[in-house]
Each structure stands twice: as structure tokens, then as C-alpha cells.
Design a protein around this motif. Structure first.
Motif, mmCIF file in Angstrom:
data_model
loop_
_atom_site.group_PDB
_atom_site.id
_atom_site.type_symbol
_atom_site.label_atom_id
_atom_site.label_comp_id
_atom_site.label_asym_id
_atom_site.label_seq_id
_atom_site.Cartn_x
_atom_site.Cartn_y
_atom_site.Cartn_z
ATOM 1 N N HIS A 128 2.111 1.760 -3.496
ATOM 2 C CA HIS A 128 1.020 2.258 -4.342
ATOM 3 C C HIS A 128 0.772 3.744 -4.095
ATOM 4 O O HIS A 128 0.663 4.534 -5.058
ATOM 5 C CB HIS A 128 -0.239 1.439 -4.068
ATOM 6 C CG HIS A 128 -1.466 2.007 -4.710
ATOM 7 N ND1 HIS A 128 -1.678 1.958 -6.073
ATOM 8 C CD2 HIS A 128 -2.553 2.658 -4.176
ATOM 9 C CE1 HIS A 128 -2.829 2.543 -6.358
ATOM 10 N NE2 HIS A 128 -3.378 2.974 -5.225
ATOM 11 N N GLU A 141 0.827 -1.203 0.000
ATOM 12 C CA GLU A 141 0.000 0.000 0.000
ATOM 13 C C GLU A 141 0.867 1.262 0.000
ATOM 14 O O GLU A 141 0.551 2.247 -0.689
ATOM 15 C CB GLU A 141 -0.923 -0.001 1.222
ATOM 16 C CG GLU A 141 -1.861 1.190 1.317
ATOM 17 C CD GLU A 141 -2.935 1.184 0.243
ATOM 18 O OE1 GLU A 141 -3.603 2.216 0.083
ATOM 19 O OE2 GLU A 141 -3.093 0.154 -0.454
ATOM 20 N N SER A 147 3.263 -1.802 -6.699
ATOM 21 C CA SER A 147 3.214 -2.562 -5.449
ATOM 22 C C SER A 147 3.723 -3.987 -5.626
ATOM 23 O O SER A 147 4.073 -4.660 -4.647
ATOM 24 C CB SER A 147 1.790 -2.585 -4.896
ATOM 25 O OG SER A 147 0.906 -3.206 -5.812
ATOM 26 N N GLU A 176 -6.280 3.100 6.273
ATOM 27 C CA GLU A 176 -6.090 3.582 4.905
ATOM 28 C C GLU A 176 -6.036 5.096 4.864
ATOM 29 O O GLU A 176 -5.165 5.701 4.231
ATOM 30 C CB GLU A 176 -7.224 3.066 4.005
ATOM 31 C CG GLU A 176 -7.062 1.633 3.552
ATOM 32 C CD GLU A 176 -8.070 1.290 2.459
ATOM 33 O OE1 GLU A 176 -8.526 2.210 1.765
ATOM 34 O OE2 GLU A 176 -8.377 0.099 2.315
#
Length: 469
Positions: free
Chosen positions: A410, A407, A416, A460
Motif C-alpha cells: 500500500h 502495508e 495490497s 506505522e
């Protein structure tokens, strides 16, 4: 006339923390008896367990003897042994109730708890009045006091006997009016480990308020023999311990083991002793490493500790010590990310430098951002949550370290797929077996803290904000 046969009871006042107690007095032809201070019964009714250390008695010969208004940096339990008084209390603490006034009469059947910073005064209504009070600190010339003039027009206290007709000391007559009073500040908050990742987040959370102090190891050494005299500790209400030895792998070496136990156990024991002796709330930050990670569900606050390595053993020992402090919060967290070197910063740097990492994918948990830990600590303290252990970690689905690394790649605009997942065994073999054992399951159940009204950021969202600002 003393009223006999009342039930023990509590009456709140307009001044926060100032509480009047009705005391049962049992009398007959021989005289009377009362329990003037009974810790178990009175704390059960909500009185703070304020830990008195001294009992004083002021005997007054004549009607109209007047004393005050004095605000001191300690709590008082005020009552009357013989006679009767008119009491007046003025809130001289910083805050919205500064200047609030409460008055009532006290005889042997009533008492009042006067919190730190509330100005105390009285006038005798009967001859031979014995005014008695318990305090939870010894007098000190270094303590911060405030005083208010008995005749202050803003307080406008209606004294039963006019002040012009009574005995008052010259010192009391010279006290300032309310507009010139120096308010009593709140008890101080001391943040230890103030230059670490969490310490910097706590600086950002609390700012530069006068009652907040920040200290690093250079300014306060927990191993020193004179720690007890390093501060006037009764002026402190809270110590937040954000200091710790966190070099998980080095803790497995002889030197690292000694340093870990010194910082995470011996130093914590010194803090616990200070906090207990001075009525200080101790906030201690702990770790998911107190568990071995073998459960197939998130760990709760009630799960027994079973650490794998030296670091986890020292954190578990520190938790046990802190749990003996009457006022304590143990904040258990996992996978901490803040300002400074950490896993996320390392992965972002590798992505930018074109290095393709191998990252373990069989250790699962949630990232926790230091700003959330700081915010959660402030929430517990400000909301006066029940003391105890609280798990605090980011929200969202648990992930492995490899998932998080992908992540990060990315979000940083890189492929990734450059992240290669490996097992813990393979990773340890690549480090010649010098890596400390780590729990496979570091997921913490945070429902207890959520029920206290706090939620951490979704991982996130937090990760994106952390990387992009």
C-alpha cells in the motif's frame, strides 16, 4: 588528631564521582583500628564496585611534602594510615566540569574515592605521614595520563604550606598550566558488528567521536586466542555487541549450526570474560527467538526462555552467559529492519517487479527499526539504567507478516490484495521443509524500557519513514 567514633558516611563533592567517606575509627590506650576498605558496606552507600587490583603506600618524612597534580586512567581509593594531609583534586576529564577544584583534609578517619581522570595531589600536615591508595588497574606506559601544575593560577589552590617552602619534585614543578592540559577522554565505547544493519545504525547514532571505535569481524575476531591482548581493555568502558550469526534457516544445517554456536556462544563467552575482568559494561543484542511463541500474551523479560530452533538456542545460551557479567544490558528485540536486505525491502521489491507473494499470517509481532535499537541502547547507557534485560520493539498493534507485507504494498502505491496470506505449515511445505521453526507469538512487552524513559517509534510511522525517507 584522629576523630574516633564517627559513623560510616558519604559526602558528595562539586566534582562528579569524587566522594568523601567518613570512616569509623575505634581507639583505646593501645592505639586504634578501622576498616579502611569494606566492599559490602561501601558499595551499599553508593561507591562504585571499582575492583581494586593493587595497594600502594607513600611514606612522607616531613611536614609540607607535596605531590601531584596527577590524573590517571583508573579509579583510586585514597586514605591515610598515619598522619594527616591536605588534599586537592582537580577535574581533568573532558566535559563541563573540567578544571573544577575540591580540597579537604584527610586523617585516618576519612577517605576519598577519586574517579578516573580526576587530578590527585596532597601536602603533608604532620611528619611520618603514610598515604595509601587502592587502584583498579596496573601501571602501564601505554596509558593516557594528564598533569596540572601545583601552582596553576586558575585552580588557585590555597596550599597550607607555601609551595616555595616545601619539597616538590622537578617533574611536578614542570607540569603545564590548565590551559595547556590535555583532558582525559572518557573510557572508550567499542561497537562490534559495525558493518551490519544495527552496526550502521549505531554509527549514525554515535557518529565519529574520538572515544567511539567501530569494528567488524576482520578487525576483531572473538575466537582468537590473543583477544585479551588485542586492546588495552581497561581503556574501554562499554562494548556493544551488534555482531551475531542471524541466518535462521541455515543454522539448522550442520555447517550453519557450527557457525551459529561459534559466533553466538563461543564468541560471546570471550566478550563476557573480557568485560568481567576489565570492568566493562557489555551490551548484548538478543532476539524474540529465545521464546517458543506459545504464550497468549506479550513476552516479558522474566519469562523463561524456550527456543525452538538452533538460532534461538544459541541466542538463549549467549543471554545466559552475558547475564553473568556484573555490568550488562541484554536488549531483546524482534523483527529487525534496517539498512540492507530485510523483509520490508524484499516486499517493496516484489511489489515493484509485479510479483505477488505468499506470506505467513499466523506469526505475529512488531517490527523494530535499527535506529530505534541504537537510540534505545544509547538511552540505557546514558541514563545509567539498572543493569539487566530490556525488551525493545516498535510500538503499536501487533501484526502478522502478511499484514506488514500488505502495508508495504500500500505505501509503495500498489494493490495490497496482491499479497496472499498462508499458514506457516503451507509456507514450510513450499520450501521443502528447510525453513527453521519460528515462534508464532513474537510480541514483546516493552513496559520495563518505557518505565526507564524510552519509547520506540510507532510501527506505522516508522514503516512509512523507512520506505519514503
Amino acid at each position: 588528631m584522629t576523630e574516633y567514633g564517627k559513623q560510616l558516611g558519604v559526602t558528595e563533592t562539586n566534582i562528579p564521582g569524587l566522594v568523601v567517606f567518613d570512616l569509623p575509627v575505634h581507639g583505646d590506650a593501645r592505639g586504634w583500628f578501622k576498616e579502611n576498605w569494606q566492599r559490602e558496606k561501601m558499595t551499599a552507600l553508593g561507591l562504585p564496585d571499582f575492583g581494586p587490583v593493587q595497594n600502594n603506600i607513600s611514606f612522607n618524612d616531613a611536614v609540607g611534602t607535596t605531590r601531584g597534580i596527577h590524573a590517571e586512567p583508573w579509579d583510586k581509593w585514597v586514605s591515610v594510615a598515619t598522619g594527616r594531609i591536605f588534599g586537592a583534586w582537580v577535574d581533568l576529564r573532558e566535559g563541563p566540569t573540567f578544571g573544577a577544584v575540591f580540597t579537604t583534609e584527610l586523617d585516618p578517619s576519612k577517605a576519598i574515592f577519586v574517579p578516573r581522570g580526576v587530578g590527585n595531589s596532597y601536602q603533608t600536615l604532620e611528619p611520618d605521614t603514610a598515604y595509601t591508595y587502592l587502584v583498579n588497574d596496573h601501571w602501564s606506559p601505554d596509558a593516557a595520563y594528564s598533569f596540572l601544575n601545583l601552582a596553576d593560577e586558575t585552580a588557585a589552590i590555597e596550599w597550607p604550606v607555601p609551595l616555595a617552602d616545601v619539597e616538590i619534585s622537578p617533574k611536578d614543578l614542570a607540569h603545564p598550566r590548565l590551559a595547556d592540559v590535555t583532558p582525559i577522554p572518557p573510557r572508550k565505547i567499542l561497537v562490534l558488528g559495525a558493518n551490519g544493519q544495527l552496526g550502521r545504525a549505531l554509527r549514525a547514532e554515535y557518529g565519529d567521536a574520538p572515544h567511539i571505535e567501530y569494528a567488524d569481524r576482520a578487525s576483531i575476531d572473538l575466537a582468537t586466542n590473543d583477544l585479551a591482548t588485542a586492546r588495552r581493555w581497561r581503556d574501554y568502558g562499554t562494548i556493544i555487541n551488534a555482531a551475531a550469526y542471524t541466518k535462521v534457516d541455515l543454522a539448522e544445517t550442520p555447517e550453519g549450526r557450527r557457525e551459529a554456536w561459534a559466533a553466538n556462544v563461543t564468541g560471546v563467552a570471550a566478550l563476557a570474560r573480557l568485560a568481567t575482568e576489565n570492568g566493562i559494561t557489555l551490551v548484548h543484542v538478543s532476539s524474540d527467538y529465545v521464546f517458543d511463541g506459545t504464550l497468549d500474551r506479550p513476552y516479558t523479560e522474566d519469562d523463561p526462555v524456550c527456543p525452538l530452533g538452533v538460532y534461538g538456542q544459541t541466542k538463549a545460551a549467549g543471554d545466559a552467559i552475558v547475564s553473568t557479567v556484573p555490568g550488562h544490558y541484554i536488549v531483546r528485540t524482534s523483527w529487525v529492519i534496517g539498512e540492507g536486505n530485510n523483509f520490508v525491502r524484499t516486499m517493496a521489491s516484489l511489489a515493484e517487479r509485479g510479483i505477488d507473494p505468499k506470506v505467513v499470517d499466523d506469526q505475529v509481532g512488531r517490527l523494530t527499526f535499527t535506529e530505534d535499537i541504537a537510540r534505545g541502547i544509547r538511552h540505557l547507557l546514558g541514563g545509567r539504567a539498572d543493569y539487566g534485560i530490556y525488551n525493545l520493539a516498535g510500538s503499536g498493534d501487533p501484526r502478522s507478516w502478511a499484514d506488514i507485507a500488505r502495508e508495504v504494498f500500500h505505501l509503495a502505491g500498489h494493490d495490497s490484495g496482491r499479497v496472499t496470506p498462508v499458514t506457516s505449515e503451507a509456507y514450510n511445505a513450499a520450501t521443502d521443509g528447510t525453513a527453521a521453526p519460528r515462534p508464532r507469538n513474537s510480541v514483546l512487552n516493552v513496559s520495563k524500557l518505557e518505565s526507564a524513559g524510552f519509547s520506540a517509534v510507532d510501527v506505522e510511522t516508522g514503516l512509512s519513514r523507512y520506505l519514503h525517507g
